[in-house]
Design a protein around this motif. Structure first.
Motif, PDB file in Angstrom:
ATOM      1  N   ILE A  85      19.636 -55.826 -36.981  1.00 21.60           N
ATOM      2  CA  ILE A  85      20.033 -54.637 -35.948  1.00 21.60           C
ATOM      3  C   ILE A  85      21.044 -55.148 -35.271  1.00 21.60           C
ATOM      4  CG2 ILE A  85      17.291 -53.874 -35.674  1.00 21.60           C
ATOM      5  CD1 ILE A  85      17.332 -55.544 -33.224  1.00 21.60           C
ATOM      6  N   LYS A  86      21.979 -54.133 -34.640  1.00 21.81           N
ATOM      7  CA  LYS A  86      23.101 -54.439 -33.693  1.00 21.81           C
ATOM      8  C   LYS A  86      22.547 -53.980 -32.333  1.00 21.81           C
ATOM      9  CE  LYS A  86      26.494 -53.754 -37.275  1.00 21.81           C
ATOM     10  NZ  LYS A  86      27.922 -53.105 -37.751  1.00 21.81           N
ATOM     11  N   VAL A  87      23.118 -55.066 -31.359  1.00 18.70           N
ATOM     12  CA  VAL A  87      22.648 -54.801 -30.111  1.00 18.70           C
ATOM     13  C   VAL A  87      24.045 -54.722 -29.196  1.00 18.70           C
ATOM     14  CG1 VAL A  87      21.159 -55.438 -28.156  1.00 18.70           C
ATOM     15  CG2 VAL A  87      20.311 -55.683 -30.349  1.00 18.70           C
ATOM     16  N   ARG A  88      24.353 -53.729 -28.160  1.00 17.13           N
ATOM     17  CA  ARG A  88      25.238 -53.736 -27.397  1.00 17.13           C
ATOM     18  C   ARG A  88      24.875 -54.684 -26.018  1.00 17.13           C
ATOM     19  NH1 ARG A  88      29.617 -50.404 -27.312  1.00 17.13           N
ATOM     20  NH2 ARG A  88      29.234 -50.240 -29.612  1.00 17.13           N
ATOM     21  N   VAL A  89      25.809 -55.518 -25.837  1.00 14.33           N
ATOM     22  CA  VAL A  89      25.519 -56.124 -24.242  1.00 14.33           C
ATOM     23  C   VAL A  89      25.800 -55.243 -23.193  1.00 14.33           C
ATOM     24  CG1 VAL A  89      26.474 -57.984 -23.131  1.00 14.33           C
ATOM     25  CG2 VAL A  89      26.103 -58.258 -25.366  1.00 14.33           C
ATOM     26  N   THR A  90      25.062 -55.004 -22.236  1.00 14.11           N
ATOM     27  CA  THR A  90      25.218 -54.226 -21.172  1.00 14.11           C
ATOM     28  C   THR A  90      25.258 -54.997 -20.128  1.00 14.11           C
ATOM     29  OG1 THR A  90      22.948 -53.999 -20.871  1.00 14.11           O
ATOM     30  CG2 THR A  90      24.086 -52.359 -22.334  1.00 14.11           C
ATOM     31  N   ASN A  91      25.812 -54.435 -18.775  1.00 15.34           N
ATOM     32  CA  ASN A  91      26.049 -55.130 -17.533  1.00 15.34           C
ATOM     33  C   ASN A  91      24.438 -55.456 -17.377  1.00 15.34           C
ATOM     34  OD1 ASN A  91      28.691 -55.206 -16.481  1.00 15.34           O
ATOM     35  ND2 ASN A  91      28.601 -52.874 -16.800  1.00 15.34           N
ATOM     36  N   ASP A  92      23.527 -54.756 -17.394  1.00 11.04           N
ATOM     37  CA  ASP A  92      22.262 -54.949 -16.860  1.00 11.04           C
ATOM     38  C   ASP A  92      21.783 -56.058 -17.569  1.00 11.04           C
ATOM     39  OD1 ASP A  92      22.144 -52.902 -14.939  1.00 11.04           O
ATOM     40  OD2 ASP A  92      21.144 -51.498 -16.299  1.00 11.04           O
ATOM     41  N   TRP A  93      21.997 -56.157 -18.728  1.00 15.37           N
ATOM     42  CA  TRP A  93      21.685 -57.422 -19.664  1.00 15.37           C
ATOM     43  C   TRP A  93      22.284 -58.815 -19.027  1.00 15.37           C
ATOM     44  CZ3 TRP A  93      21.840 -57.929 -25.717  1.00 15.37           C
ATOM     45  CH2 TRP A  93      21.249 -59.192 -26.144  1.00 15.37           C
ATOM     46  N   LEU A  94      23.568 -58.709 -18.885  1.00 16.01           N
ATOM     47  CA  LEU A  94      24.143 -59.920 -18.100  1.00 16.01           C
ATOM     48  C   LEU A  94      23.747 -60.113 -16.924  1.00 16.01           C
ATOM     49  CD1 LEU A  94      27.712 -58.976 -19.374  1.00 16.01           C
ATOM     50  CD2 LEU A  94      26.362 -61.031 -20.214  1.00 16.01           C
ATOM     51  N   LYS A  95      23.176 -59.198 -16.195  1.00 16.41           N
ATOM     52  CA  LYS A  95      22.961 -59.350 -14.692  1.00 16.41           C
ATOM     53  C   LYS A  95      21.563 -59.827 -14.435  1.00 16.41           C
ATOM     54  CE  LYS A  95      22.578 -57.034 -10.202  1.00 16.41           C
ATOM     55  NZ  LYS A  95      23.008 -55.658  -9.499  1.00 16.41           N
ATOM     56  N   PHE A  96      20.616 -59.423 -15.310  1.00 19.99           N
ATOM     57  CA  PHE A  96      18.996 -59.633 -15.155  1.00 19.99           C
ATOM     58  C   PHE A  96      18.419 -60.681 -16.003  1.00 19.99           C
ATOM     59  CE2 PHE A  96      19.582 -55.229 -13.441  1.00 19.99           C
ATOM     60  CZ  PHE A  96      19.237 -55.474 -12.223  1.00 19.99           C
ATOM     61  N   GLY A  97      19.395 -61.395 -16.927  1.00 20.98           N
ATOM     62  CA  GLY A  97      18.878 -62.234 -17.967  1.00 20.98           C
ATOM     63  C   GLY A  97      18.126 -61.760 -19.211  1.00 20.98           C
ATOM     64  N   ASN A  98      16.809 -62.610 -19.160  1.00 17.02           N
ATOM     65  CA  ASN A  98      16.441 -62.536 -20.594  1.00 17.02           C
ATOM     66  C   ASN A  98      15.827 -61.009 -21.086  1.00 17.02           C
ATOM     67  OD1 ASN A  98      14.806 -63.104 -23.010  1.00 17.02           O
ATOM     68  ND2 ASN A  98      13.955 -65.161 -22.145  1.00 17.02           N
ATOM     69  N   THR A  99      16.155 -61.006 -22.003  1.00 15.57           N
ATOM     70  CA  THR A  99      15.734 -59.405 -22.615  1.00 15.57           C
ATOM     71  C   THR A  99      14.769 -59.717 -23.988  1.00 15.57           C
ATOM     72  OG1 THR A  99      17.603 -58.269 -21.779  1.00 15.57           O
ATOM     73  CG2 THR A  99      16.523 -57.138 -23.466  1.00 15.57           C
ATOM     74  N   LYS A 100      13.665 -58.732 -23.929  1.00 14.64           N
ATOM     75  CA  LYS A 100      12.728 -58.828 -25.248  1.00 14.64           C
ATOM     76  C   LYS A 100      13.324 -58.035 -26.235  1.00 14.64           C
ATOM     77  CE  LYS A 100       8.137 -58.488 -26.638  1.00 14.64           C
ATOM     78  NZ  LYS A 100       6.671 -58.002 -26.267  1.00 14.64           N
ATOM     79  N   ILE A 101      13.706 -58.373 -27.457  1.00 17.23           N
ATOM     80  CA  ILE A 101      14.079 -57.781 -28.610  1.00 17.23           C
ATOM     81  C   ILE A 101      13.247 -57.836 -29.711  1.00 17.23           C
ATOM     82  CG2 ILE A 101      15.824 -57.161 -30.220  1.00 17.23           C
ATOM     83  CD1 ILE A 101      17.847 -58.827 -28.125  1.00 17.23           C
ATOM     84  N   GLU A 102      12.780 -56.452 -30.133  1.00 16.27           N
ATOM     85  CA  GLU A 102      11.591 -56.367 -31.328  1.00 16.27           C
ATOM     86  C   GLU A 102      12.602 -56.107 -32.549  1.00 16.27           C
ATOM     87  OE1 GLU A 102       8.913 -53.617 -30.369  1.00 16.27           O
ATOM     88  OE2 GLU A 102       7.696 -54.830 -29.027  1.00 16.27           O
TER      89      GLU A 102
END
Length: 265
Positions: A85-102
């Motif tokens: 899969i391809k995932v786009r980096v967003t402002n929220d991801w950079l700001k809030f940290g660890n993100t769970k990806i399935e």
């Protein structure tokens, strides 16, 4: 005295605002955890590549990864047996940290394979005649770096030599069309994590993503660089990367030589 107090207050306010702004600057790394969509278990040693910055990393034992990134960068995630899969980096991801990806597991349907290439008789002379013989020759061109060209047919040398003097040769057609993609080769070769990942892969998927070329283009580049079919079929992705890189460096030497010759003429 009153003006002095006002000035001190303004300076302290500006200084405090500056510190707060510095403290809240957007981080330059993203952190995530990759898990299986069906089991929710962490995927260890999953491959993550920042396509834009041409850097890579892998998940740890807990499925966690951290990679340098900025807003709108695209991360390519892959794992054996799972759909990439391809995932786009967003402002929220950079700001809030660890993100769970399935990641979703692929359904692999294995077809029945019948191996019947050779029918041995027990007689050495007869059986030896059934064994295919492959002769892979390599050719060098004086003055060019690298170990030369690998070919399955001796007359390939004529094609290589002819390519040097033909302005519309295969090197110019393939590499000249995609200069930006080819410039990424150097970055890929310099990133140890990407090289480590490519050395374990044979599917060409990561190469296609990083070079931003199609499967047809990749096959055509390697084929037209005169590497043998045996090499193309058995090489891992890192070996293919090095082969393309070597061919591209030779192309640049030939191109510069042609340009100097044209200027003299």
């Amino acid at each position: 005295m009153r003006y002095l107090l006002i000035l001190i207050f303004c300076v302290s306010t500006v200084s405090g605002f500056s510190q707060d702004s510095t403290a809240t600057q957007t981080p330059t790394k993203v952190k995530g955890t990759i898990v299986s969509a069906s089991t929710s278990l962490a995927l260890t040693e999953a491959n993550i590549v920042n396509i834009n910055q041409v850097i890579g990393t892998a998940t740890d034992d807990d499925g966690v990864f951290e990679i340098k990134a900025k807003v709108n960068d695209t991360l390519h995630l892959s794992y054996l047996g799972y759909k990439s899969i391809k995932v786009r980096v967003t402002n929220d991801w950079l700001k809030f940290g660890n993100t769970k990806i399935e990641m979703t597991e692929l359904a692999l349907a294995l077809e029945e394979v019948t191996v019947k290439q050779l029918e041995l008789t027990g007689y050495l002379k007869v059986d030896m005649n059934q064994v295919p013989v492959t002769s892979n020759n390599r050719y060098r061109i004086s003055g060019l770096p690298g170990q030369g060209y690998e070919a399955g047919k001796p007359n390939i040398a004529t094609k290589v030599l002819g390519a040097i003097f033909n302005p519309a040769d295969f090197l110019y057609n393939m590499f000249g069309r995609k200069p930006n993609e080819m410039h990424r080769l150097k970055k890929m070769k310099e990133d140890d994590e990407i090289r480590n990942q490519l050395s374990k892969r044979f599917d060409r998927e990561m190469l296609l993503v990083l070079l931003q070329v199609t499967k047809f283009d990749l096959d055509e580049i390697v084929n037209q660089c005169n590497y043998s079919k045996d090499f193309i079929n058995t090489a891992n992705d890192l070996q293919i990367l090095d082969a393309i890189s070597e061919c591209y460096e030779e192309y640049k030497v030939i191109k510069r030589s042609k340009e100097r010759k044209n200027k003299r003429d």
